[in-house]
Design an enzyme around this catalytic site. Structure first.
Site, PDB file in Angstrom:
ATOM      1  CD1 TRP A 110      -2.056  -1.947   1.233  1.00 39.15           C
ATOM      2  CD2 TRP A 110      -3.022  -0.849   0.255  1.00 39.15           C
ATOM      3  NE1 TRP A 110      -3.469  -2.358   0.811  1.00 39.15           N
ATOM      4  CE2 TRP A 110      -3.564  -2.050   0.205  1.00 39.15           C
ATOM      5  CE3 TRP A 110      -2.988   0.223  -0.992  1.00 39.15           C
ATOM      6  CZ2 TRP A 110      -5.150  -2.348  -0.522  1.00 39.15           C
ATOM      7  CZ3 TRP A 110      -4.574  -0.108  -1.648  1.00 39.15           C
ATOM      8  CH2 TRP A 110      -5.549  -1.156  -1.365  1.00 39.15           C
ATOM      9  CG  ASP A 185      -3.178   3.633   3.741  1.00 38.63           C
ATOM     10  OD1 ASP A 185      -4.730   3.690   4.340  1.00 38.63           O
ATOM     11  OD2 ASP A 185      -3.237   3.824   2.345  1.00 38.63           O
ATOM     12  CE  LYS A 209      -9.532  -2.747   3.110  1.00 42.64           C
ATOM     13  NZ  LYS A 209      -8.512  -2.059   2.364  1.00 42.64           N
TER      14      LYS A 209
HETATM   15  C1  LIG Z   1      -7.810  -1.251   1.124  1.00 38.99           C
HETATM   16  C2  LIG Z   1      -7.045  -0.485   1.556  1.00 38.99           C
HETATM   17  C3  LIG Z   1      -7.007   0.436   0.837  1.00 38.99           C
HETATM   18  C4  LIG Z   1      -8.205   0.755   0.152  1.00 38.99           C
HETATM   19  O1  LIG Z   1      -8.314   0.624  -1.211  1.00 38.99           O
HETATM   20  P1  LIG Z   1      -9.799   1.010  -1.866  1.00 38.99           P
HETATM   21  O2  LIG Z   1      -9.912  -0.179  -2.983  1.00 38.99           O
HETATM   22  O3  LIG Z   1      -8.858   2.011  -3.120  1.00 38.99           O
HETATM   23  O4  LIG Z   1     -10.436   0.939  -1.396  1.00 38.99           O
HETATM   24  C5  LIG Z   1      -5.736   1.489   0.975  1.00 38.99           C
HETATM   25  N1  LIG Z   1      -4.423   1.487   1.758  1.00 38.99           N
HETATM   26  C6  LIG Z   1      -5.024   0.109   2.852  1.00 38.99           C
HETATM   27  C7  LIG Z   1      -3.764   0.036   3.709  1.00 38.99           C
HETATM   28  C8  LIG Z   1      -5.818  -0.762   2.300  1.00 38.99           C
HETATM   29  O5  LIG Z   1      -5.872  -1.679   2.649  1.00 38.99           O
END
Ligand SMILES: *Cc1c(COP(=O)(O)O)cnc(C)c1O
Length: 373
Positions: A110, A185, A209
């Site tokens: 990420w 994030d 999440k």
């Molecule tokens: C799931 C997640 C995202 C976001 O994903 P989208 O598909 O854009 O909603 C971003 N950062 C992390 C750490 C995640 O677990």
């Protein structure tokens, strides 16, 4: 689909999805009960004007409860946006970078994605990486981070959902000699631990999440960081406009905000973030403890950097993977397959996963191992 737990009660399956992830059953039941007629309004929440009295009250309560849960200081704005975490990878640099230097601490997929996207809008550079031989197994010690004095901000992903690497504590950038605000994030562990706002300028999280359905993105940002968006920033993604309009500059994801609000009420009723933190520690200790002791399964992440939310693990004999997953499903243990980039298995044990779910998983892990030694 339901199945019987060890006490013989009929329960829903335990869903270990990394996201969109399980929601508290009480929240789903309340949403179902209110689906056709929200609190005597004669409307489903999905059918309400976002500017009407009913929805405004839902939104205001959701924000107030989130502020209470995370002890958000009054000089931070809470924004309900759309676009998910990935969109924030562009929206944050468009709003905060002024096109200048931004430093990234890379601890998994990420933060890697965030870095790559930001590079389209600013001078994005890696200050530190936890990568080693294609794996991400630990958070690099803050003392070694290469922070630039002119960085507009420093970005990190406080819980790497795919690699299962979590910051047990957020860095104090000031103590590292940096004046830059920290951007986190925290999509996949928000509300599982407190956020030290003295160390954070902006936190963002996709909802799917630990908060609610996909579609809502939470941004919590210090006021003085708002109002310097690049000219190319779409107005719907300009934090100043979103903040000035109380997240109603464009139509917000109303139903998602409503469900998020129910989840906030549920967390408060359970005892707040302190209780979620305690449960996260308990569930993670049970699962990692079993994996470490087993010899049949393995998790290679440095124990000090292990995620309490996302637990990737491998069967030492990977030819058994399909049989393992089929057996899990038959017992009501769903979505344990690992992310395709890492392989193996992954158990996501967010706030909505009860201790009983982790106990059921450990029982299965134990029985499966015993049947295959
Ligand atoms: C799931 C997640 C995202 C976001 O994903 P989208 O598909 O854009 O909603 C971003 N950062 C992390 C750490 C995640 O677990």
């Amino acid at each position: 689909m339901t199945f019987a737990d060890p006490a013989g009660r009929t329960v829903r399956p335990y869903n270990f999805s990394a996201g969109p992830a399980a929601l508290p059953e009480a929240v789903l039941r309340q949403a179902a009960a209110e689906m056709l007629d929200w609190q005597g309004s004669g409307m489903s929440v999905m059918e309400m004007s976002h500017r009407g009295r009913e929805f405004m009250s839902i939104c205001e309560r959701a924000e107030a409860d989130l502020r209470t849960l995370l002890a958000v200081p009054s000089n931070y704005r809470v924004l309900f946006m759309q676009g998910g975490g990935l969109a924030e990878n562009a929206i944050v640099p468009m709003n905060l970078s002024r096109g200048g230097a931004v430093d990234f601490v890379v601890t998994g997929s990420w933060s890697q994605k965030s870095l790559k996207e930001a590079a389209r809008y600013c001078d994005a550079r890696v200050a530190a990486t936890g990568e080693s031989g294609g794996h991400f197994l630990s958070v690099p010690p803050a003392s070694g981070w290469q922070l630039r004095p002119d960085a507009a901000y420093v970005h990190l992903c406080s819980n790497e959902t795919i690699h299962g690497v979590e910051f047990a504590e957020l860095p104090d950038l000031a103590a590292l000699g940096s004046n830059a605000p920290l951007v986190i994030d925290c999509s996949s562990h928000i509300l599982s631990r407190h956020i030290d706002w003295s160390r954070v300028g902006l936190a963002f999280a996709g909802a799917q999440k630990n908060i609610g359905p996909a579609g809502v993105t939470i941004v919590i940002v210090r006021e003085d960081l708002i109002g310097q968006a690049l000219a190319i920033c779409p107005s719907a993604f300009d934090y100043r406009l979103v903040a000035e309009n109380g997240s109603m500059y464009n139509t917000p994801p109303t139903y998602g905000i409503y469900i998020a609000g129910l989840v906030f009420q549920w967390v408060l009723a359970q005892g707040g973030v302190a209780e979620m933190d305690r449960r996260a520690a308990e569930k993670a200790a049970l699962l990692y403890g079993f994996l470490d002791a087993s010899g049949f399964y393995v998790n290679r992440v440095d124990p000090a950097s292990r995620s309490r939310m996302n637990v990737p693990f491998f069967l030492r004999d990977e030819t058994l993977n399909d049989e393992f997953l089929a057996g899990a499903k038959a017992r009501g243990l769903l979505q344990l397959k690992g992310h395709k980039s890492v392989g193996g298995m992954r158990a996501s044990i967010y706030n909505a996963m009860p201790l009983e779910g982790v106990q059921a998983l450990v029982r299965y892990l134990d029985e499966f191992a015993a049947a295959h030694v």
